[in-house]
Design a protein around this motif. Structure first.
Motif, PDB file in Angstrom:
ATOM      1  N   ARG A  15       1.002  -1.197  -0.091  1.00 23.48           N
ATOM      2  CA  ARG A  15       0.040   0.042   0.209  1.00 23.48           C
ATOM      3  C   ARG A  15       0.948   1.256  -0.093  1.00 23.48           C
ATOM      4  O   ARG A  15       0.752   2.229  -0.749  1.00 23.48           O
ATOM      5  N   ALA A  16       2.017   1.345   0.818  1.00 23.42           N
ATOM      6  CA  ALA A  16       2.503   2.679   0.771  1.00 23.42           C
ATOM      7  C   ALA A  16       3.711   2.771  -0.525  1.00 23.42           C
ATOM      8  O   ALA A  16       3.584   3.779  -0.778  1.00 23.42           O
ATOM      9  N   VAL A  17       4.056   1.442  -0.884  1.00 27.83           N
ATOM     10  CA  VAL A  17       4.793   1.640  -2.297  1.00 27.83           C
ATOM     11  C   VAL A  17       3.759   2.305  -3.396  1.00 27.83           C
ATOM     12  O   VAL A  17       4.237   3.169  -4.004  1.00 27.83           O
ATOM     13  N   TYR A  18       2.623   1.635  -3.656  1.00 28.94           N
ATOM     14  CA  TYR A  18       1.692   2.051  -4.344  1.00 28.94           C
ATOM     15  C   TYR A  18       1.352   3.527  -4.217  1.00 28.94           C
ATOM     16  O   TYR A  18       1.365   4.438  -5.230  1.00 28.94           O
ATOM     17  N   ASP A  19       0.932   3.890  -2.992  1.00 23.75           N
ATOM     18  CA  ASP A  19       0.594   5.209  -2.708  1.00 23.75           C
ATOM     19  C   ASP A  19       1.760   6.306  -3.220  1.00 23.75           C
ATOM     20  O   ASP A  19       1.518   7.203  -3.770  1.00 23.75           O
ATOM     21  N   GLN A  20       2.959   5.874  -2.675  1.00 26.49           N
ATOM     22  CA  GLN A  20       4.161   6.718  -3.268  1.00 26.49           C
ATOM     23  C   GLN A  20       4.257   6.742  -4.696  1.00 26.49           C
ATOM     24  O   GLN A  20       4.397   7.930  -5.263  1.00 26.49           O
ATOM     25  N   TRP A  21       3.999   5.775  -5.527  1.00 21.71           N
ATOM     26  CA  TRP A  21       4.227   6.006  -6.840  1.00 21.71           C
ATOM     27  C   TRP A  21       3.055   6.821  -7.366  1.00 21.71           C
ATOM     28  O   TRP A  21       3.392   7.401  -8.244  1.00 21.71           O
ATOM     29  N   GLU A  64      -4.925   3.544 -16.997  1.00 25.11           N
ATOM     30  CA  GLU A  64      -5.445   2.671 -16.030  1.00 25.11           C
ATOM     31  C   GLU A  64      -4.748   2.869 -14.579  1.00 25.11           C
ATOM     32  O   GLU A  64      -3.366   3.025 -14.544  1.00 25.11           O
ATOM     33  N   GLN A  65      -5.549   2.929 -13.633  1.00 31.41           N
ATOM     34  CA  GLN A  65      -4.886   2.926 -12.345  1.00 31.41           C
ATOM     35  C   GLN A  65      -5.803   2.217 -11.346  1.00 31.41           C
ATOM     36  O   GLN A  65      -6.821   2.381 -11.005  1.00 31.41           O
ATOM     37  N   ILE A  66      -5.372   1.211 -10.747  1.00 29.55           N
ATOM     38  CA  ILE A  66      -6.011   0.275  -9.822  1.00 29.55           C
ATOM     39  C   ILE A  66      -5.094   0.209  -8.455  1.00 29.55           C
ATOM     40  O   ILE A  66      -3.937  -0.169  -8.547  1.00 29.55           O
ATOM     41  N   PRO A  67      -5.734   0.947  -7.257  1.00 24.91           N
ATOM     42  CA  PRO A  67      -5.072   0.754  -6.204  1.00 24.91           C
ATOM     43  C   PRO A  67      -4.399  -0.396  -5.623  1.00 24.91           C
ATOM     44  O   PRO A  67      -4.877  -1.634  -5.836  1.00 24.91           O
ATOM     45  N   ASP A  68      -3.016  -0.531  -5.380  1.00 26.81           N
ATOM     46  CA  ASP A  68      -2.158  -1.350  -4.911  1.00 26.81           C
ATOM     47  C   ASP A  68      -1.995  -2.556  -6.056  1.00 26.81           C
ATOM     48  O   ASP A  68      -1.385  -3.302  -5.692  1.00 26.81           O
ATOM     49  N   GLU A  69      -2.053  -2.095  -7.251  1.00 18.62           N
ATOM     50  CA  GLU A  69      -1.997  -3.293  -8.467  1.00 18.62           C
ATOM     51  C   GLU A  69      -1.329  -2.597  -9.391  1.00 18.62           C
ATOM     52  O   GLU A  69      -0.206  -3.194  -9.865  1.00 18.62           O
ATOM     53  N   ARG A  70      -1.651  -1.728 -10.065  1.00 13.23           N
ATOM     54  CA  ARG A  70      -0.901  -1.153 -11.343  1.00 13.23           C
ATOM     55  C   ARG A  70      -1.257   0.298 -11.752  1.00 13.23           C
ATOM     56  O   ARG A  70      -2.296   0.940 -11.268  1.00 13.23           O
ATOM     57  N   VAL A  71      -0.418   0.949 -12.510  1.00 13.47           N
ATOM     58  CA  VAL A  71      -0.354   2.028 -12.858  1.00 13.47           C
ATOM     59  C   VAL A  71      -0.083   2.080 -14.374  1.00 13.47           C
ATOM     60  O   VAL A  71       0.958   1.776 -14.668  1.00 13.47           O
ATOM     61  N   ALA A  72      -1.041   2.382 -15.334  1.00 11.76           N
ATOM     62  CA  ALA A  72      -0.437   2.421 -16.785  1.00 11.76           C
ATOM     63  C   ALA A  72      -0.563   3.854 -17.468  1.00 11.76           C
ATOM     64  O   ALA A  72      -1.557   4.757 -16.963  1.00 11.76           O
ATOM     65  N   TRP A  73       0.144   4.077 -18.500  1.00 10.81           N
ATOM     66  CA  TRP A  73       0.098   5.497 -19.098  1.00 10.81           C
ATOM     67  C   TRP A  73       0.600   5.501 -20.371  1.00 10.81           C
ATOM     68  O   TRP A  73       1.194   4.455 -20.943  1.00 10.81           O
ATOM     69  N   VAL A  86       3.292   0.028 -14.472  1.00  7.64           N
ATOM     70  CA  VAL A  86       4.088  -0.442 -13.295  1.00  7.64           C
ATOM     71  C   VAL A  86       3.196  -1.128 -12.723  1.00  7.64           C
ATOM     72  O   VAL A  86       2.031  -0.973 -12.249  1.00  7.64           O
ATOM     73  N   THR A  87       3.481  -2.412 -12.101  1.00  9.89           N
ATOM     74  CA  THR A  87       2.688  -3.242 -11.204  1.00  9.89           C
ATOM     75  C   THR A  87       3.268  -3.464  -9.930  1.00  9.89           C
ATOM     76  O   THR A  87       4.517  -3.422  -9.735  1.00  9.89           O
ATOM     77  N   PHE A  88       2.603  -3.678  -8.900  1.00 11.72           N
ATOM     78  CA  PHE A  88       2.818  -3.730  -7.533  1.00 11.72           C
ATOM     79  C   PHE A  88       2.448  -5.179  -7.085  1.00 11.72           C
ATOM     80  O   PHE A  88       1.347  -5.632  -7.111  1.00 11.72           O
ATOM     81  N   HIS A  89       3.680  -5.954  -6.508  1.00 17.16           N
ATOM     82  CA  HIS A  89       3.162  -7.243  -6.022  1.00 17.16           C
ATOM     83  C   HIS A  89       3.373  -7.538  -4.568  1.00 17.16           C
ATOM     84  O   HIS A  89       4.748  -7.368  -4.187  1.00 17.16           O
ATOM     85  N   ARG A  90       2.417  -7.943  -3.798  1.00 13.07           N
ATOM     86  CA  ARG A  90       2.667  -8.254  -2.416  1.00 13.07           C
ATOM     87  C   ARG A  90       3.471  -9.468  -2.343  1.00 13.07           C
ATOM     88  O   ARG A  90       3.180 -10.423  -2.650  1.00 13.07           O
ATOM     89  N   ILE A  91       4.811  -9.290  -1.687  1.00 15.63           N
ATOM     90  CA  ILE A  91       5.727 -10.643  -1.236  1.00 15.63           C
ATOM     91  C   ILE A  91       5.384 -10.884   0.037  1.00 15.63           C
ATOM     92  O   ILE A  91       5.245 -12.348   0.191  1.00 15.63           O
ATOM     93  N   SER A  92       5.271 -10.063   1.059  1.00 16.82           N
ATOM     94  CA  SER A  92       4.916 -10.351   2.458  1.00 16.82           C
ATOM     95  C   SER A  92       4.223  -9.023   2.878  1.00 16.82           C
ATOM     96  O   SER A  92       4.087  -7.947   2.194  1.00 16.82           O
ATOM     97  N   ASP A  93       3.836  -8.989   4.217  1.00 15.14           N
ATOM     98  CA  ASP A  93       3.188  -7.835   4.849  1.00 15.14           C
ATOM     99  C   ASP A  93       4.404  -6.654   4.752  1.00 15.14           C
ATOM    100  O   ASP A  93       3.662  -5.522   4.788  1.00 15.14           O
ATOM    101  N   GLU A 141       4.891   6.622   2.607  1.00 11.58           N
ATOM    102  CA  GLU A 141       4.595   7.440   1.315  1.00 11.58           C
ATOM    103  C   GLU A 141       4.513   9.004   1.903  1.00 11.58           C
ATOM    104  O   GLU A 141       4.392   9.328   2.900  1.00 11.58           O
ATOM    105  N   THR A 142       4.778   9.836   0.864  1.00 17.01           N
ATOM    106  CA  THR A 142       4.667  11.520   1.129  1.00 17.01           C
ATOM    107  C   THR A 142       3.273  11.658   1.007  1.00 17.01           C
ATOM    108  O   THR A 142       2.902  12.963   1.102  1.00 17.01           O
ATOM    109  N   GLY A 143       2.492  10.775   0.327  1.00 18.03           N
ATOM    110  CA  GLY A 143       0.921  11.174  -0.017  1.00 18.03           C
ATOM    111  C   GLY A 143       0.223  10.059  -0.590  1.00 18.03           C
ATOM    112  O   GLY A 143       0.872   8.940  -0.801  1.00 18.03           O
ATOM    113  N   ALA A 144      -1.105  10.015  -0.908  1.00 17.28           N
ATOM    114  CA  ALA A 144      -1.595   8.949  -1.588  1.00 17.28           C
ATOM    115  C   ALA A 144      -2.851   9.546  -2.463  1.00 17.28           C
ATOM    116  O   ALA A 144      -3.468  10.574  -2.268  1.00 17.28           O
TER     117      ALA A 144
END
Length: 149
Positions: A15-21, A64-73, A86-93, A141-144
């Motif tokens: 969530r924090a990684v996606y929010d920062q992106w 396309e922008q889906i929270p915690d999953e992907r951002v396309a441009w 860019v896609t975001f994949h949870r490895i662990s908590d 993250e610096t924002g979301a």
């Protein structure tokens, strides 16, 4: 058209990684050559970059922008032609894999030479490494923006 696919693992929750992106205006802190990004609407961004001594300004649409999953441009008009996701994949908590896929069309002799020498790929690797350092050093993250496109 050329393609780059790279990834990095980040010691921060997805969530924090996606929010920062989604904080596009922070990209100059970790993307080499990006001088400024203005988010004009939920879908539109304006970029100012200087690459290889050449200044470029262009518009990019978030397709396309889906929270915690992907951002396309994709870029719109102008002399910069690229699209990516860019896609975001949870490895662990506390660990996330960030995968970036970029399709671009080099313009002119210098960009074509840089492409053939792997400079674009090297730049993407460096940008992802700096993003990792940026978010891990902060720990949050610096924002979301949690909206969906």
């Amino acid at each position: 058209m050329s393609k780059v696919e790279e990834s990095v693992e980040v010691d921060v929750p997805v969530r924090a990684v996606y929010d920062q992106w989604t904080q596009f205006e922070s990209f100059p802190h970790f993307m080499d050559g990006v001088e400024r990004i203005e988010q004009r609407t939920d879908r539109m961004t304006h970029w100012v970059a200087k690459i290889g001594g050449v200044s470029r300004e262009f518009e990019a649409e978030i397709t396309e922008q889906i929270p915690d999953e992907r951002v396309a441009w994709t870029t719109l008009g102008g002399d910069v032609r690229q699209a990516g996701v860019v896609t975001f994949h949870r490895i662990s908590d506390t660990r996330t894999k960030v995968m970036l896929q970029l399709d671009y069309t080099p313009e002119g002799l210098a960009e074509n030479a840089a492409d053939k020498l792997g400079i674009v790929k090297h730049r993407v690797v460096g940008d992802l490494k700096r993003f990792k350092e940026f978010i891990e050093d902060r720990g949050r993250e610096t924002g979301a923006w949690r909206g969906q496109v």
